[in-house]
Structure formats: C-alpha cells, structure tokens
Design an enzyme around this catalytic site. Sequence first.
Site, PDB file in Angstrom:
ATOM      1  N   GLU A   1       0.886  -1.178   0.000  1.00  0.00           N
ATOM      2  CA  GLU A   1       0.000   0.000   0.000  1.00  0.00           C
ATOM      3  C   GLU A   1       0.907   1.207   0.000  1.00  0.00           C
ATOM      4  O   GLU A   1       1.662   1.408   0.960  1.00  0.00           O
ATOM      5  CB  GLU A   1      -0.842   0.036   1.278  1.00  0.00           C
ATOM      6  CG  GLU A   1      -1.462  -1.282   1.653  1.00  0.00           C
ATOM      7  CD  GLU A   1      -2.901  -1.397   1.200  1.00  0.00           C
ATOM      8  OE1 GLU A   1      -3.395  -0.439   0.593  1.00  0.00           O
ATOM      9  OE2 GLU A   1      -3.498  -2.451   1.440  1.00  0.00           O
TER      10      GLU A   1
ATOM     11  N   CYS B   1      -1.448   9.248   3.689  1.00  0.00           N
ATOM     12  CA  CYS B   1      -1.415   8.841   2.288  1.00  0.00           C
ATOM     13  C   CYS B   1      -2.630   9.402   1.568  1.00  0.00           C
ATOM     14  O   CYS B   1      -2.622   9.592   0.367  1.00  0.00           O
ATOM     15  CB  CYS B   1      -1.398   7.327   2.186  1.00  0.00           C
ATOM     16  SG  CYS B   1      -2.745   6.568   3.073  1.00  0.00           S
TER      17      CYS B   1
END
Length: 522
Positions: A285, A319
């Site tokens: 990720e 993020c």
Amino acid sequence: YENELTYHTHQQNGTEAEFHEAYEAAVDSVRADLGATHPLRIDGEAVETGDSFGVQSPGDFDLEIGEFAAGEAEEVEAAVDAASAAQPDWEAMEPEERTEFFTDAADLLRERKYEFAAALSLENGKNRTEAMADVDEAIDFLDFYSREFERTDGYRFDTGEPTPGQHTRNILRPYGVFGVIAPFNFPVAITMGMTAGALITGNTVVLKPASATPLVAHMYVDLLEDAGIPDGVINLVTGGGSDVGNPLVEHEDVAGVAFTGSRAVGLGIQETFSELGKRGPVIAELGGKNPVIVTDEADLDDAVEGVMKGAFSFSGQKCSATSRVYVDESLIDEFTDRLVAETEELTIGEPTAEDTFVSPLIDDSALEHYLEIAEKAREDGEVLTGGAEVEDDALPEGRYVEPTVVADIPHEHELATEEHFVPFLTVHPISDLEEGIEKSNDSEYGLCAGIFSEDESEVEQWFDEIESGMCYANRSQSATTGALVQAQPFGGWKFSGTTGKFAGGYWYLQQFMREQTQTRVE
Ligand code: NAD
C-alpha cells in the site's frame, strides 16, 4: 452474508467530556512510564542487541519516548527462525481457535484504548481525535478480519464428489512466514491490520515498525501476548529501514511481505522479490497525490472546509491527504480567499492539547523537506499562506510548521505531482469538470480523490471517469481522508497500491494465502 455495520468502535467513545477526561488521565500515566529501554521480542523472549536508538516526541524534544534495540541481519535471522518453527502448529489450529486471540486482543485494546491513543500522540504527534481514530480503526480491523475468517470457515470449501468415489476440497492455505513492514503515520491501525491479516490466515510474522514509532508496536505485541498468542508467532525487530528491512525481505524463509509506506521503498521490495525469484506476494500500500475538484456547482462552504481538513489534518502526513485542488475559474478567487482565511484560523499546537488541529512533523527530514518545498513554491509560484516554521514561545521545542496554500504552480510542476507528506496544498484553476478530471487522472498515483458539486450528473460522471481507489463526493468532514473498516475498504490504483485488494475489505485476507485443491479417492 448480511452486511451489518454494527460495531464501528469510534461510535462508542462516550460523551466528549468523558473522552477528554479519560484521554488526559491516560496521557499522565503514559508520560510517567516513558523513557524505558525496549529490547527486541523474539520467540516470546526479550533480546538485547549491541546497539540502540532513542526516540523523542516530535512535539517536545525534551520528552524521551524510550531507547529501542537496533536489530540487524543476525536478529532478523533469529526472528525468522522462530517464526518458521512456530508456523506449522499455528496453521494447524481451527479458524475459531486462531481468531480468538484477535477478538480477545480487540477486547483488551478496548480497555487500553486511551493508553494507546495517549502513547500515539506523544510518540508520533497525532492530536487527540486523530490518535483515537487510529486506535479505533485497529480494533475494527481485529474484529472484522476475525469475523471474516470465521464466516468463510477459514476459506475452506468442500466441492463435493466430482466423480463417484472422489472427494474434493478447495482451500486457501497460508504461505508461511510474513515480513510486515509498517509506516509511522498509522502505527496502530495499519500495523495491527497488516499483522492481523497475516496471522489470522495462519502465517507467522516478523514485524518491523517504523523507526519513529516503535513504542506502540511494543504495546501491540504486549496486547497479543496478553491475549495468549504462542511464542514465535509474532516477533518484533526494531531498527533502521535497510538494516532490518533488507535482510527481512531477502530472507529465503520469508515467503511474503505486507508493506505500507512510500512508493520508492515498496517498489524496491517488489524488485528484490523478483530478482531473488521469490514467488510469494508483496502486498504493498503506497503513496498518494490526492486531487479534489471544485466545480461551479459546488457548495463553497463544504468545499472550503473539506479541502482544508483533508489537506491539513495530521499535518498532511496521510497517504490520503488532499494535496492538489482544481477549482472552476469562476469561483477560484472566492474559494482561495476563504480557504486561506480559514486555514490561518487553524490551531497549531501540542498534540495532546485539547484544541490542537495541526500537529508537528514526524522527523527532521520531513521538516527539511517542508522548508525546501516552501522555498521552491516561493520561487516558482505564490505562497498564499504558510511556508514557515511556527514561532511561538509558548510551544515546546518541536517540529511545528504552518499549513501552506500555494497558487500559480503549473499542474506538471513537481510540487503538484510528487507526494510531499507535509501540510502543503496547491490550488489550480480549471475551465470545466472535464479538465478537472483529466488533470486529476494525470498522475502516477490513484489513491484518494474528491469532488464538490451539487449536480448529481457531474458527480456520476466523475465516479465513472476518475482513476482512484477511494472516491469521495461532497464530504465536508474531509475531502479525501478517513475510511471505515468494512464500510469503506481502503486502497489505491496505479502506483498507490500495487496489488489491488483493499485493507478492511472482503478480499483482503485472501492475499495472505495460496490456493490448494485436495482430492482423495475414498
Ligand atoms: P517509508 O517508506 O519511509 O517507511 C515505511 C517502512 O519501511 C518503515 O518501517 C521503514 O523503516 C521501512 N523501510 C525503509 N527502508 C526500507 C528498506 N530498504 N527495506 C525495507 N523496509 C524499509 O514510509 P513512511 O514515511 O513511514 O510512511 C509514509 C508513506 O507511507 C507515504 O508515502 C504514505 O503515502 C504511505 N502510506 C500509504 C498508505 C496506504 O494505505 N496506501 C497508508 C499509510 C501510509
């Protein structure tokens, strides 16, 4: 399967007054215990090393979080050996036997949640609500993955008798040992989520937390040990990214890696796997460069609030942080004026203070990077607000910086294309929705995206055309950040998430397993 969303932990934090009281009490008790020395944790034992590193609070350099053993290849080797030895018995357990450790750990975490949130604020600088959300998400991961694994009977399906006398089962089985490599920014939720994913499915784990956040990783291992997890199933090796990360990824007995972090490191791990001919998964990720479109049909109140919160909560160290906004040229002046005015009202403060919104940056390289890009923005565009360290004698010595809004940066400029991971937002004019979508999609990333428009057909067009894993329309609470386990599975397209299955979703656990079809003649 009934899609019941019954348990989200953040809905169970009592009244605001109760929350603040419990949090403040926990800060006092956690502070009193800071500064201890923490060895590695291998095969249920504390393991000292020759070297160690200290961690200071990003919001107060005088606050020593602790001294942590620095592992290297030798300790990684011992940890992988312990994990390999523990794996067959761990895999042999029935699904409910294994998940019980995690549902028990979730119960314990519910009891210790304020302690975890307080430690998190002190160690990585999250403000109160952000810290609590991180812990709540961790509880949800433990509960949801356990329930999913039980619901599917550990992914075991009896396919019956294809021909008379032959009986077949189609099952998923663990790979063996997983390396879990975690980032600093969600060091409770993401660390627990990845680790629980690997463990519930029958793998054993060597965990390497980010160097800035080893304390909460120790608290997690305590939690699992207190829930009774057998020795060797989870092993904790703290230390430098390459000192621990490289030997872990390269070890021949490490079948797979679950990684959350920057694109460069994640792709490097995938390359290592491929160079070494390793066949197991690298579940990665990665970063984001999250765009928001504000069309001429937008509600400006919602757009200003959503973009500001999306860009500056946890100082942009998410993020999912909003980092570029494309605004219809008919309203860009009003939007920008209001965004700047409201951003200047945000409270920048100590993470544990009640009214803090913008918290400090994690480490010196983040601060240097912030100052560097602020300078570049002054040279190549216009800094509308921010771009400097906060000067406030009332604050302790820490990395406090101003949220920054920048205009007149070309869409292709590195300030508008690279992930910076600090509170830094660029604003760009567009002439219509199509241009906004085209520019949003002109990125190697595809994690989160937002739109503000009251016109349903614009929103539908955007959902159809936007290249992004997470798509949020008209969210004033935050344009691009914040996802709930099970309800809003989280992940990215393109270079934001190279394997594609979303955390907190129904397909997440299968990634940690390989398929086997077993046929016997009876
Ligand atoms: P990072 O890549 O610097 O570090 C992540 C982890 O990798 C740390 O534990 C680090 O010590 C380790 N590491 C560093 N070098 C290594 C190497 N050579 N081999 C193996 N491991 C190594 O990331 P960070 O600064 O901790 O976190 C921020 C990044 O994480 C941002 O890019 C952010 O977008 C991303 N992130 C993504 C998601 C997501 O779900 N997509 C969630 C959170 C954070």
